[in-house]
Scaffold this motif. Structure first.
Motif, PDB file in Angstrom:
ATOM      1  N   ASP A  46      33.683  43.973  37.494  1.00  0.00           N
ATOM      2  CA  ASP A  46      34.833  44.670  36.936  1.00  0.00           C
ATOM      3  C   ASP A  46      35.660  45.339  38.029  1.00  0.00           C
ATOM      4  OD1 ASP A  46      34.107  43.970  34.311  1.00  0.00           O
ATOM      5  OD2 ASP A  46      32.736  45.659  34.190  1.00  0.00           O
ATOM      6  N   GLU A  47      35.033  45.619  39.179  1.00  0.00           N
ATOM      7  CA  GLU A  47      35.729  46.233  40.308  1.00  0.00           C
ATOM      8  C   GLU A  47      35.261  45.597  41.615  1.00  0.00           C
ATOM      9  OE1 GLU A  47      35.388  50.475  40.477  1.00  0.00           O
ATOM     10  OE2 GLU A  47      35.805  50.699  38.342  1.00  0.00           O
ATOM     11  N   VAL A  48      36.177  45.440  42.538  1.00  0.00           N
ATOM     12  CA  VAL A  48      35.867  44.870  43.849  1.00  0.00           C
ATOM     13  C   VAL A  48      35.249  45.951  44.733  1.00  0.00           C
ATOM     14  CG1 VAL A  48      36.834  43.733  45.879  1.00  0.00           C
ATOM     15  CG2 VAL A  48      37.842  43.335  43.637  1.00  0.00           C
ATOM     16  N   ALA A  49      34.168  45.598  45.423  1.00  0.00           N
ATOM     17  CA  ALA A  49      33.584  46.491  46.433  1.00  0.00           C
ATOM     18  C   ALA A  49      34.388  46.321  47.726  1.00  0.00           C
ATOM     19  CB  ALA A  49      32.122  46.154  46.659  1.00  0.00           C
ATOM     20  N   PRO A  50      34.516  47.377  48.513  1.00  0.00           N
ATOM     21  CA  PRO A  50      35.361  47.311  49.717  1.00  0.00           C
ATOM     22  C   PRO A  50      34.973  46.232  50.719  1.00  0.00           C
ATOM     23  CG  PRO A  50      34.487  49.535  49.401  1.00  0.00           C
ATOM     24  CD  PRO A  50      33.908  48.677  48.330  1.00  0.00           C
ATOM     25  N   ASP A  51      33.698  45.897  50.828  1.00  0.00           N
ATOM     26  CA  ASP A  51      33.277  44.919  51.836  1.00  0.00           C
ATOM     27  C   ASP A  51      33.029  43.520  51.264  1.00  0.00           C
ATOM     28  OD1 ASP A  51      31.074  45.751  50.405  1.00  0.00           O
ATOM     29  OD2 ASP A  51      29.739  45.869  52.121  1.00  0.00           O
ATOM     30  N   ASP A  52      33.395  43.287  50.009  1.00  0.00           N
ATOM     31  CA  ASP A  52      33.187  41.971  49.394  1.00  0.00           C
ATOM     32  C   ASP A  52      33.987  40.873  50.087  1.00  0.00           C
ATOM     33  OD1 ASP A  52      31.429  42.653  47.373  1.00  0.00           O
ATOM     34  OD2 ASP A  52      32.981  42.892  45.846  1.00  0.00           O
ATOM     35  N   GLU A  53      33.349  39.714  50.230  1.00  0.00           N
ATOM     36  CA  GLU A  53      34.054  38.485  50.581  1.00  0.00           C
ATOM     37  C   GLU A  53      34.429  37.849  49.243  1.00  0.00           C
ATOM     38  OE1 GLU A  53      34.683  37.063  53.605  1.00  0.00           O
ATOM     39  OE2 GLU A  53      33.723  38.681  54.721  1.00  0.00           O
ATOM     40  N   VAL A  54      35.626  37.283  49.146  1.00  0.00           N
ATOM     41  CA  VAL A  54      36.091  36.724  47.878  1.00  0.00           C
ATOM     42  C   VAL A  54      36.399  35.241  48.071  1.00  0.00           C
ATOM     43  CG1 VAL A  54      37.774  36.904  46.017  1.00  0.00           C
ATOM     44  CG2 VAL A  54      37.104  38.958  47.286  1.00  0.00           C
ATOM     45  N   PHE A  55      35.840  34.432  47.173  1.00  0.00           N
ATOM     46  CA  PHE A  55      36.075  32.992  47.158  1.00  0.00           C
ATOM     47  C   PHE A  55      36.615  32.646  45.777  1.00  0.00           C
ATOM     48  CE2 PHE A  55      32.536  33.979  49.933  1.00  0.00           C
ATOM     49  CZ  PHE A  55      32.919  33.375  51.121  1.00  0.00           C
ATOM     50  N   GLU A  56      37.348  31.557  45.655  1.00  0.00           N
ATOM     51  CA  GLU A  56      37.890  31.183  44.356  1.00  0.00           C
ATOM     52  C   GLU A  56      37.740  29.687  44.137  1.00  0.00           C
ATOM     53  OE1 GLU A  56      41.962  31.631  41.730  1.00  0.00           O
ATOM     54  OE2 GLU A  56      41.626  32.966  43.430  1.00  0.00           O
ATOM     55  N   SER A  57      37.278  29.325  42.941  1.00  0.00           N
ATOM     56  CA  SER A  57      37.156  27.926  42.541  1.00  0.00           C
ATOM     57  C   SER A  57      37.638  27.793  41.102  1.00  0.00           C
ATOM     58  CB  SER A  57      35.703  27.454  42.589  1.00  0.00           C
ATOM     59  OG  SER A  57      35.224  27.389  43.899  1.00  0.00           O
ATOM     60  N   PHE A  58      38.544  26.858  40.864  1.00  0.00           N
ATOM     61  CA  PHE A  58      39.047  26.580  39.526  1.00  0.00           C
ATOM     62  C   PHE A  58      39.503  27.852  38.818  1.00  0.00           C
ATOM     63  CE2 PHE A  58      36.086  23.156  40.571  1.00  0.00           C
ATOM     64  CZ  PHE A  58      36.916  22.049  40.419  1.00  0.00           C
ATOM     65  N   GLY A  59      40.135  28.755  39.566  1.00  0.00           N
ATOM     66  CA  GLY A  59      40.684  29.970  38.991  1.00  0.00           C
ATOM     67  C   GLY A  59      39.699  31.106  38.792  1.00  0.00           C
ATOM     68  N   VAL A  60      38.446  30.927  39.181  1.00  0.00           N
ATOM     69  CA  VAL A  60      37.431  31.972  39.030  1.00  0.00           C
ATOM     70  C   VAL A  60      37.090  32.540  40.407  1.00  0.00           C
ATOM     71  CG1 VAL A  60      35.045  32.469  38.351  1.00  0.00           C
ATOM     72  CG2 VAL A  60      36.456  30.955  36.947  1.00  0.00           C
ATOM     73  N   LYS A  61      37.124  33.866  40.508  1.00  0.00           N
ATOM     74  CA  LYS A  61      36.786  34.535  41.763  1.00  0.00           C
ATOM     75  C   LYS A  61      35.288  34.800  41.831  1.00  0.00           C
ATOM     76  CE  LYS A  61      41.239  36.587  42.493  1.00  0.00           C
ATOM     77  NZ  LYS A  61      42.045  37.789  42.585  1.00  0.00           N
ATOM     78  N   VAL A  62      34.729  34.546  43.021  1.00  0.00           N
ATOM     79  CA  VAL A  62      33.320  34.815  43.290  1.00  0.00           C
ATOM     80  C   VAL A  62      33.265  35.846  44.414  1.00  0.00           C
ATOM     81  CG1 VAL A  62      31.105  33.847  44.001  1.00  0.00           C
ATOM     82  CG2 VAL A  62      32.687  32.458  42.645  1.00  0.00           C
ATOM     83  N   PHE A  63      32.577  36.971  44.147  1.00  0.00           N
ATOM     84  CA  PHE A  63      32.477  38.080  45.096  1.00  0.00           C
ATOM     85  C   PHE A  63      31.081  38.078  45.710  1.00  0.00           C
ATOM     86  CE2 PHE A  63      35.577  39.037  41.901  1.00  0.00           C
ATOM     87  CZ  PHE A  63      36.640  39.557  42.611  1.00  0.00           C
ATOM     88  N   ASP A  65      28.609  40.019  48.809  1.00  0.00           N
ATOM     89  CA  ASP A  65      28.464  41.045  49.837  1.00  0.00           C
ATOM     90  C   ASP A  65      28.102  40.371  51.160  1.00  0.00           C
ATOM     91  OD1 ASP A  65      25.348  41.592  50.461  1.00  0.00           O
ATOM     92  OD2 ASP A  65      25.602  40.958  48.374  1.00  0.00           O
ATOM     93  N   PRO A  66      28.492  40.967  52.288  1.00  0.00           N
ATOM     94  CA  PRO A  66      28.273  40.332  53.602  1.00  0.00           C
ATOM     95  C   PRO A  66      26.806  40.019  53.911  1.00  0.00           C
ATOM     96  CG  PRO A  66      29.772  42.189  53.823  1.00  0.00           C
ATOM     97  CD  PRO A  66      29.245  42.212  52.414  1.00  0.00           C
ATOM     98  N   LYS A  67      25.878  40.865  53.474  1.00  0.00           N
ATOM     99  CA  LYS A  67      24.457  40.607  53.756  1.00  0.00           C
ATOM    100  C   LYS A  67      23.965  39.355  53.033  1.00  0.00           C
ATOM    101  CE  LYS A  67      23.269  45.379  54.700  1.00  0.00           C
ATOM    102  NZ  LYS A  67      22.547  46.563  54.278  1.00  0.00           N
ATOM    103  N   SER A  68      24.393  39.165  51.797  1.00  0.00           N
ATOM    104  CA  SER A  68      23.978  37.983  51.036  1.00  0.00           C
ATOM    105  C   SER A  68      24.614  36.715  51.578  1.00  0.00           C
ATOM    106  CB  SER A  68      24.340  38.136  49.556  1.00  0.00           C
ATOM    107  OG  SER A  68      23.569  39.139  48.956  1.00  0.00           O
ATOM    108  N   LEU A  69      25.842  36.821  52.072  1.00  0.00           N
ATOM    109  CA  LEU A  69      26.572  35.634  52.522  1.00  0.00           C
ATOM    110  C   LEU A  69      25.804  34.851  53.578  1.00  0.00           C
ATOM    111  CD1 LEU A  69      29.093  33.977  52.141  1.00  0.00           C
ATOM    112  CD2 LEU A  69      30.231  35.409  53.839  1.00  0.00           C
ATOM    113  N   THR A  70      25.063  35.533  54.417  1.00  0.00           N
ATOM    114  CA  THR A  70      24.255  34.876  55.443  1.00  0.00           C
ATOM    115  C   THR A  70      23.307  33.849  54.835  1.00  0.00           C
ATOM    116  OG1 THR A  70      24.324  36.877  56.769  1.00  0.00           O
ATOM    117  CG2 THR A  70      22.595  35.296  57.299  1.00  0.00           C
ATOM    118  N   TYR A  71      22.757  34.144  53.670  1.00  0.00           N
ATOM    119  CA  TYR A  71      21.749  33.298  53.034  1.00  0.00           C
ATOM    120  C   TYR A  71      22.335  32.257  52.081  1.00  0.00           C
ATOM    121  CZ  TYR A  71      18.885  37.072  54.799  1.00  0.00           C
ATOM    122  OH  TYR A  71      18.296  38.005  55.615  1.00  0.00           O
TER     123      TYR A  71
END
Length: 107
Positions: A46-63, A65-71
């Motif tokens: 419902d709200e974006v976290a300040p350090d979120d990475e944002v990706f979008e596919s078919f109109g849907v945003k995927v948020f 966090d930087p620590k998870s992105l590594t994996y």
């Protein structure tokens, strides 16, 4: 790389957010748990976290966090129905091993 959704997964997320009546996308991450060490976690955002990475596919945003992105960098989320079961399927190119129950993985 990026996090992507298949068209089927994006439709599922969009329909769920419409029924929910709010939300700006899906948060995708990992947590430490299970037989193999890590498990995926998904929740609606419902709200974006300040350090979120944002990706979008078919109109849907995927948020993510930087620590998870590594994996999970490069992961594709699909949504599948198999018999009476339905849920997200994760195609993560970083996974070296998964537990027998399919709930956790190791990088």
């Amino acid at each position: 790389m990026a996090i992507t959704l298949t068209e089927k997964a994006a439709r599922h997320v969009s329909r769920y957010m419409e029924r929910r009546g709010k939300g700006i996308g899906l948060r995708f991450g990992v947590r430490t748990t299970g037989c193999s060490g890590m498990a995926y976690k998904l929740e609606y955002v419902d709200e974006v976290a300040p350090d979120d990475e944002v990706f979008e596919s078919f109109g849907v945003k995927v948020f993510v966090d930087p620590k998870s992105l590594t994996y999970i960098d490069g992961t594709e989320l699909d949504f599948a129905r198999e018999g009476l079961n339905e849920g997200f399927k994760f195609h993560n190119p970083n996974v070296k091993d998964e537990c027998g129950c399919g709930e956790s993985f190791r990088i």
